[in-house]
Design a protein around this motif. Structure first.
Motif, PDB file in Angstrom:
ATOM      1  N   VAL A 256      53.996  20.617  -2.777  1.00 24.96           N
ATOM      2  CA  VAL A 256      53.398  21.726  -3.517  1.00 24.96           C
ATOM      3  C   VAL A 256      52.400  21.215  -4.547  1.00 24.96           C
ATOM      4  CG1 VAL A 256      53.878  23.689  -5.024  1.00 24.96           C
ATOM      5  CG2 VAL A 256      55.406  23.180  -3.109  1.00 24.96           C
ATOM      6  N   GLU A 257      52.769  20.153  -5.245  1.00 22.07           N
ATOM      7  CA  GLU A 257      51.881  19.600  -6.262  1.00 22.07           C
ATOM      8  C   GLU A 257      50.606  19.034  -5.635  1.00 22.07           C
ATOM      9  OE1 GLU A 257      50.852  19.034 -10.224  1.00 22.07           O
ATOM     10  OE2 GLU A 257      52.559  20.115  -9.361  1.00 22.07           O
ATOM     11  N   SER A 258      50.697  18.594  -4.383  1.00 24.02           N
ATOM     12  CA  SER A 258      49.514  18.072  -3.701  1.00 24.02           C
ATOM     13  C   SER A 258      48.441  19.139  -3.521  1.00 24.02           C
ATOM     14  CB  SER A 258      49.899  17.524  -2.318  1.00 24.02           C
ATOM     15  OG  SER A 258      50.677  16.356  -2.448  1.00 24.02           O
ATOM     16  N   LEU A 259      48.843  20.401  -3.556  1.00 25.51           N
ATOM     17  CA  LEU A 259      47.863  21.481  -3.445  1.00 25.51           C
ATOM     18  C   LEU A 259      47.114  21.700  -4.747  1.00 25.51           C
ATOM     19  CD1 LEU A 259      49.892  24.205  -1.492  1.00 25.51           C
ATOM     20  CD2 LEU A 259      48.284  22.517  -0.579  1.00 25.51           C
ATOM     21  N   SER A 260      47.834  21.697  -5.849  1.00 30.72           N
ATOM     22  CA  SER A 260      47.234  22.054  -7.131  1.00 30.72           C
ATOM     23  C   SER A 260      46.612  20.869  -7.861  1.00 30.72           C
ATOM     24  CB  SER A 260      48.288  22.707  -8.038  1.00 30.72           C
ATOM     25  OG  SER A 260      49.377  21.822  -8.266  1.00 30.72           O
ATOM     26  N   ASN A 261      46.791  19.667  -7.319  1.00 33.40           N
ATOM     27  CA  ASN A 261      46.283  18.455  -7.965  1.00 33.40           C
ATOM     28  C   ASN A 261      45.014  17.996  -7.237  1.00 33.40           C
ATOM     29  OD1 ASN A 261      45.908  15.609  -8.581  1.00 33.40           O
ATOM     30  ND2 ASN A 261      47.942  15.666  -9.525  1.00 33.40           N
ATOM     31  N   GLN A 262      43.890  18.124  -7.910  1.00 32.57           N
ATOM     32  CA  GLN A 262      42.615  17.783  -7.278  1.00 32.57           C
ATOM     33  C   GLN A 262      42.565  16.320  -6.867  1.00 32.57           C
ATOM     34  OE1 GLN A 262      39.223  19.144  -9.459  1.00 32.57           O
ATOM     35  NE2 GLN A 262      37.729  18.052  -8.192  1.00 32.57           N
ATOM     36  N   GLU A 263      43.146  15.445  -7.672  1.00 28.74           N
ATOM     37  CA  GLU A 263      43.113  14.008  -7.417  1.00 28.74           C
ATOM     38  C   GLU A 263      43.846  13.624  -6.136  1.00 28.74           C
ATOM     39  OE1 GLU A 263      44.563   9.869  -9.642  1.00 28.74           O
ATOM     40  OE2 GLU A 263      44.733  11.796 -10.692  1.00 28.74           O
ATOM     41  N   ALA A 264      44.735  14.493  -5.657  1.00 29.62           N
ATOM     42  CA  ALA A 264      45.570  14.149  -4.498  1.00 29.62           C
ATOM     43  C   ALA A 264      44.785  14.057  -3.199  1.00 29.62           C
ATOM     44  CB  ALA A 264      46.687  15.179  -4.348  1.00 29.62           C
ATOM     45  N   GLY A 265      43.657  14.734  -3.094  1.00 27.00           N
ATOM     46  CA  GLY A 265      42.913  14.785  -1.850  1.00 27.00           C
ATOM     47  C   GLY A 265      42.562  13.411  -1.306  1.00 27.00           C
ATOM     48  N   GLY A 266      42.796  13.214  -0.008  1.00 24.76           N
ATOM     49  CA  GLY A 266      42.452  11.959   0.632  1.00 24.76           C
ATOM     50  C   GLY A 266      43.442  10.836   0.424  1.00 24.76           C
ATOM     51  N   GLN A 267      44.651  11.156  -0.065  1.00 24.56           N
ATOM     52  CA  GLN A 267      45.608  10.105  -0.408  1.00 24.56           C
ATOM     53  C   GLN A 267      46.923  10.250   0.355  1.00 24.56           C
ATOM     54  OE1 GLN A 267      45.863   8.460  -4.354  1.00 24.56           O
ATOM     55  NE2 GLN A 267      44.604  10.107  -5.180  1.00 24.56           N
ATOM     56  N   ARG A 268      47.606   9.104   0.494  1.00 21.48           N
ATOM     57  CA  ARG A 268      48.983   9.052   0.969  1.00 21.48           C
ATOM     58  C   ARG A 268      49.903   8.918  -0.242  1.00 21.48           C
ATOM     59  NH1 ARG A 268      50.071   4.089   4.796  1.00 21.48           N
ATOM     60  NH2 ARG A 268      51.200   5.444   6.233  1.00 21.48           N
ATOM     61  N   PHE A 269      51.080   9.531  -0.155  1.00 28.35           N
ATOM     62  CA  PHE A 269      52.047   9.424  -1.244  1.00 28.35           C
ATOM     63  C   PHE A 269      53.421   9.058  -0.696  1.00 28.35           C
ATOM     64  CE2 PHE A 269      48.788  12.180  -3.010  1.00 28.35           C
ATOM     65  CZ  PHE A 269      48.584  11.605  -4.260  1.00 28.35           C
ATOM     66  N   GLY A 270      53.867   7.850  -1.019  1.00 24.70           N
ATOM     67  CA  GLY A 270      55.240   7.474  -0.744  1.00 24.70           C
ATOM     68  C   GLY A 270      56.135   8.195  -1.728  1.00 24.70           C
ATOM     69  N   CYS A 271      57.059   8.979  -1.226  1.00 21.73           N
ATOM     70  CA  CYS A 271      57.930   9.783  -2.086  1.00 21.73           C
ATOM     71  C   CYS A 271      59.337   9.226  -1.937  1.00 21.73           C
ATOM     72  CB  CYS A 271      57.853  11.243  -1.649  1.00 21.73           C
ATOM     73  SG  CYS A 271      58.546  12.408  -2.834  1.00 21.73           S
ATOM     74  N   SER A 272      59.696   8.262  -2.803  1.00 21.02           N
ATOM     75  CA  SER A 272      60.939   7.511  -2.637  1.00 21.02           C
ATOM     76  C   SER A 272      61.557   7.189  -3.985  1.00 21.02           C
ATOM     77  CB  SER A 272      60.643   6.203  -1.887  1.00 21.02           C
ATOM     78  OG  SER A 272      61.737   5.312  -1.953  1.00 21.02           O
TER      79      SER A 272
END
Length: 364
Positions: A256-272
């Motif tokens: 959900v945060e990946s939608l509202s966070n402009q900086e997230a575009g084009g990135q991978r996020f390890g969620c661990s």
């Protein structure tokens, strides 16, 4: 791309899945309108009942076959973002790893992206649920600390090398790797108007609020905990490594945060949230007094605190905290919430929707 505002409409594929249901709930809590794809009318009606307090904020459409060309053409129309969570998670390849795991993952991802590219005129961001499986390379010496910069090279190579002899767990890792690579390749080659984010969790645990009709229908990860309560492990199993983990509520937050966070575009996020062992699980659950006594008695005790001695790989999830603000639930909180949801399922006879108590476990 600009961030997606909370007044937007978001499509969630595979909306009845373990992770996806929490994603939908958190989207609705933040004010998004949500359209979910499901495989059947019954699954959609369960979700309508689960989310009824949000009125017309949730709607569903049927997409029975991930691999069917055009299956998502109508679903993507009129939405501002897409969260693609639909992909198989199991190790039962039945002698056909390509047909049972790899092709559904890759073709499903390509189908969704093709539909968005052709018909999703408003879509600005796509978030794909990938996996630690696309990062972890089991051929590397242990211990390693993996990050988003790493890719699993060995499992995809085994698809051609081993064919139908590829084991289920390795085929699953290949499916996630090849599906994620297909997504990044699609965006690059097509020059899409939308950008891409991938979320890469390891084993996902935490409370289950999706529809489950019996213990043997539990999703793979939560079934591990149910089985622990029902004699699947002995003292001799506890010292071994269990890999890395993350709470399902934190994975949903990252999506959900990946939608509202402009900086997230084009990135991978390890969620661990890092490493765990079955000894660690025993240390929590063998003394958890909110589960039935017979469940506790079935959990082997082993050597309390012995999980610290286990040597295994780690997966660094700090980028998701830094960029997306993920605050990870501890293993204790995660396992206890998982157990609470299993008790809830048992008490309601594996019927109806999750109790208010379980749904409120997701509140921050």
């Amino acid at each position: 791309m600009p961030a997606i505002s909370t007044s937007s409409k978001v499509l969630v594929t595979g909306a009845s899945g373990y992770i996806a249901v929490w994603v939908v709930l958190q989207l609705l809590e933040r004010g998004y309108k949500v359209r979910g794809t499901v495989r059947s009318e019954d699954k959609g009606e369960y979700l309508k009942e689960l989310f009824k307090e949000y009125g017309d904020g949730f709607e569903f459409v049927i997409a029975e076959d991930l691999e069917k060309e055009g299956a998502f053409d109508e679903a993507v129309k009129g939405v501002d973002a897409v969260l693609h969570t639909a992909s198989p998670f199991h190790f039962n390849v039945e002698g056909d790893p390509l047909g049972k795991l790899i092709n559904p993952a890759v073709n499903g991802t390509n189908n969704v992206l093709n539909s968005i590219h052709k018909h999703g005129d408003k879509v600005q961001r796509v978030v794909v649920t990938s996996s630690y499986a696309a990062i972890l390379d089991s051929t590397k010496p242990v211990p390693q600390t993996f990050t988003e910069e790493d890719w699993n090279e060995s499992s995809p190579a085994n698809v051609e090398k081993l064919g139908n002899r590829q084991e289920g767990s390795d085929a699953y890792r290949a499916s996630k790797t090849l599906a994620e690579r297909a997504a990044w390749r699609f965006v690059k080659e097509k020059g899409t108007r939308f950008d891409l984010v991938t979320i890469n969790p390891p084993l996902v645990l935490g409370p289950a609020i999706h529809e489950v009709h019996s213990p043997d229908k539990l999703n793979t990860s939560v079934a591990n905990i149910w089985n622990l309560f029902h004699g699947s492990k002995s003292d001799g199993d506890l010292p071994g490594p269990a890999g890395c983990f993350v709470d399902v509520r934190d994975v949903a937050w990252a999506h959900v945060e990946s939608l509202s966070n402009q900086e997230a575009g084009g990135q991978r996020f390890g969620c661990s949230n890092g490493k765990w062992s079955w000894q660690d699980a025993s240390d929590v659950l063998s003394v958890y007094d909110r589960i039935p006594e017979e469940w506790r008695k079935s959990v082997p005790v082993g050597k309390r605190g012995g999980g610290r001695e286990v040597v295994q790989n780690d997966f660094d999830g700090s980028k998701a905290t830094r960029v997306l603000g993920v605050k990870y639930h501890s293993l204790k909180d995660c396992l206890e919430a998982t157990a609470d949801s299993l008790v809830d399922l048992e008490q309601r006879g594996w019927k109806g929707i999750a109790s208010r108590q379980i749904l409120e476990l997701g509140s921050r």
